[in-house]
Write an enzyme that holds these catalytic residues in place. Structure first.
Site, PDB file in Angstrom:
ATOM      1  N   TYR A 142       0.816  -1.212   0.000  1.00 36.52           N
ATOM      2  CA  TYR A 142       0.000   0.000   0.000  1.00 36.52           C
ATOM      3  C   TYR A 142       0.854   1.269   0.000  1.00 36.52           C
ATOM      4  CZ  TYR A 142      -4.726  -1.841   0.725  1.00 36.52           C
ATOM      5  OH  TYR A 142      -5.960  -2.428   0.570  1.00 36.52           O
ATOM      6  N   LYS A 192       3.198 -15.213   1.732  1.00 35.57           N
ATOM      7  CA  LYS A 192       3.509 -16.058   0.574  1.00 35.57           C
ATOM      8  C   LYS A 192       5.020 -16.252   0.560  1.00 35.57           C
ATOM      9  CE  LYS A 192       1.354 -16.941  -2.863  1.00 35.57           C
ATOM     10  NZ  LYS A 192       0.894 -18.261  -3.384  1.00 35.57           N
ATOM     11  N   ASP A 225      -2.824 -17.934   0.300  1.00 41.63           N
ATOM     12  CA  ASP A 225      -3.854 -18.515  -0.580  1.00 41.63           C
ATOM     13  C   ASP A 225      -4.475 -19.752   0.077  1.00 41.63           C
ATOM     14  OD1 ASP A 225      -1.425 -19.867  -0.854  1.00 41.63           O
ATOM     15  OD2 ASP A 225      -1.672 -20.273  -2.990  1.00 41.63           O
ATOM     16  N   ASP A 249      -6.336  -7.155   3.753  1.00 45.16           N
ATOM     17  CA  ASP A 249      -7.482  -6.504   3.112  1.00 45.16           C
ATOM     18  C   ASP A 249      -8.401  -7.569   2.505  1.00 45.16           C
ATOM     19  OD1 ASP A 249      -9.011  -4.335   2.101  1.00 45.16           O
ATOM     20  OD2 ASP A 249      -8.068  -4.631   0.145  1.00 45.16           O
ATOM     21  N   ASP A 253     -12.189  -9.232   4.177  1.00 44.10           N
ATOM     22  CA  ASP A 253     -13.483  -9.199   3.472  1.00 44.10           C
ATOM     23  C   ASP A 253     -14.069 -10.606   3.403  1.00 44.10           C
ATOM     24  OD1 ASP A 253     -13.430  -6.469   2.964  1.00 44.10           O
ATOM     25  OD2 ASP A 253     -14.074  -6.715   0.878  1.00 44.10           O
TER      26      ASP A 253
HETATM   27  C1  IPM Z   1     -10.420  -1.385   3.886  1.00 38.91           C
HETATM   28  C2  IPM Z   1     -10.678  -0.701   2.570  1.00 38.91           C
HETATM   29  C3  IPM Z   1      -9.551   0.273   2.310  1.00 38.91           C
HETATM   30  C4  IPM Z   1      -8.293  -0.515   2.118  1.00 38.91           C
HETATM   31  C5  IPM Z   1      -9.765   1.258   1.158  1.00 38.91           C
HETATM   32  C6  IPM Z   1     -11.046   2.035   1.304  1.00 38.91           C
HETATM   33  C7  IPM Z   1      -8.590   2.212   1.013  1.00 38.91           C
HETATM   34  O1  IPM Z   1     -10.844  -1.628   1.565  1.00 38.91           O
HETATM   35  O2  IPM Z   1     -10.288  -0.671   4.902  1.00 38.91           O
HETATM   36  O3  IPM Z   1     -10.359  -2.601   3.915  1.00 38.91           O
HETATM   37  O4  IPM Z   1      -8.024  -1.013   1.019  1.00 38.91           O
HETATM   38  O5  IPM Z   1      -7.557  -0.655   3.099  1.00 38.91           O
HETATM   39 MG    MG Z   2     -10.896  -3.641   2.262  1.00 40.31          MG
END
Ligand code: IPM
Ligand code: MG
Length: 368
Positions: A142, A192, A225, A249, A253
């Site tokens: 990032y 990884k 993975d 990230d 999710d």
């Molecule tokens: C998260 C989001 C952020 C990230 C974005 C909005 C910059 O997806 O907090 O997970 O990628 O970290």
């Molecule tokens: Mg995210």
């Protein structure tokens, strides 16, 4: 003693409407529990860009550095898609994380009993799930340099750099081990190492920190993975997962969706302790700004409410009050109240954003 201070940054999309419900809960704590906060509010993301031409004004950044905790709603929206990269709404959030040095991002994935049927996985796979992803938040791909889009001959090349120092890995590993000690005492580290040197170093440093300081905690390693695969196969094998910024990230999710809805999951981003002993901290829901439903009263405020509960626990040492909020949420879900995102085949009582806030407040009243 002055009241603890909170900076509220509702942001874009559904951010302001979910944060409005949190404001009511903050007020409830002042009125009913004698726990008052000094609350200030400001702009971040697209709305800050609209007003100031930047997604985070320097004054807001400075204020964020002073307060005891920041609560953020969400940033972004399609109207900002064509903006230059440097002023995109997301840059505001990334600047906060970087300049506050919030290196440890705690993303719990907990499955509420009332929603176990709602997951896309079988009920026995997710019922009772309680895992914690600790994502490194201020380094890795990032932020690594060089980055950019360059031209070579008649081609453009997109470049990002995965870069981790030993100390960056060690400090987030410590956060994960400390958390594990308060939970089921297990950490699984994901990278990884089979493909990336940064992954090799990650594994080495996590192992060194473990051996030197946390040998009482059970440590395992997994390629990220395979970790994704195991998270969907049998997520209850995990307690704390520690991983880098990008894998964290993605995996968070994925873990969020195991629990039924992204609208449920809070997060805490913690840095080093300040002079008063509290960690630098920003709390935000894992979900985004959901522009498609913004302003319609459809958004689920629970992730944002639970983010405030995390603030009570991690910034203000009010674990019992955090548990009170969490129990109130559990109660309203058990009572069948459902925002649109939680409306599955088994039905329930549909409520709006405010309706959900009302119900949580009523459950809080009942807890007294
Ligand atoms: C998260 C989001 C952020 C990230 C974005 C909005 C910059 O997806 O907090 O997970 O990628 O970290
Ligand atoms: Mg995210």
């Amino acid at each position: 003693m002055p009241n603890p201070s909170l900076l509220i940054l509702p942001g874009d999309g559904i951010g302001p409407e979910v944060m409005a419900e949190v404001r009511r809960i903050i007020d409830w704590f002042g009125a009913k529990r004698g726990i008052a906060f000094d609350v200030s509010e400001d702009l971040v993301g697209g709305c800050a860009y609209d007003k100031h031409g930047t997604p985070l004004h320097d004054d807001t950044m400075a204020r964020a550095q002073e307060v005891d905790a920041v609560l953020l709603g969400a940033v972004g929206g399609p109207q900002y898609d064509s903006l230059d990269f440097s002023v995109k709404p997301e840059r505001g959030l990334l600047r906060l994380r970087k300049e506050m040095d919030l290196y440890a991002n705690l993303r719990p994935a907990q499955c509420f009993d009332a929603l176990a049927d709602f997951s896309s996985l079988k009920k026995n796979v997710v019922a009772g799930l309680d895992i914690m992803i600790v994502r490194e938040l201020t380094s890795g791909i990032y932020f690594g340099e060089p980055r950019g889009i360059i031209r070579e001959g008649n081609e453009r090349i997109g470049i990002n750099t995965q870069r981790y120092t030993e100390s960056e890995i060690a400090r987030v590993a410590r956060s994960a081990f400390e958390l594990a000690r308060k939970r089921s005492n297990r950490v699984c580290s994901m990278e990884k190492a089979n493909v990336m040197e940064s992954g090799v170093l990650w594994r080495e440093v996590v192992t060194e920190v473990h051996q030197a300081e946390y040998s009482d905690v059970e440590l395992s390693h997994m390629y990220a993975d395979a970790g994704a695969m195991q998270l969907t196969r049998w997520p209850k094998q995990f307690d704390v997962i520690v991983t880098d910024n990008l894998f964290g990230d993605l995996l968070s999710d994925l873990a969020a969706m195991l629990t039924g809805s992204l609208g449920m999951l809070p997060s805490a981003s913690l840095g080093a302790p300040m002079a008063n002993g509290r960690p630098k901290a920003l709390y935000e829901p894992v979900h985004g700004s959901a522009p498609d439903i913004a302003g319609q009263g459809k958004a689920n405020p629970i992730a944002c409410i639970l983010s405030f509960a995390m603030a009570l626990r991690y910034s203000f040492d009010l674990g019992d009050e955090a548990a009170r909020v969490e129990k109130a949420v559990e109660q309203v879900l058990a009572d069948g109240l459902r925002t649109a995102d939680l409306m599955g085949p088994e039905g329930g009582t549909p409520v709006s954003t405010t309706g959900m806030g009302d119900a949580v407040l009523a459950a809080l009243d009942a807890s007294l």
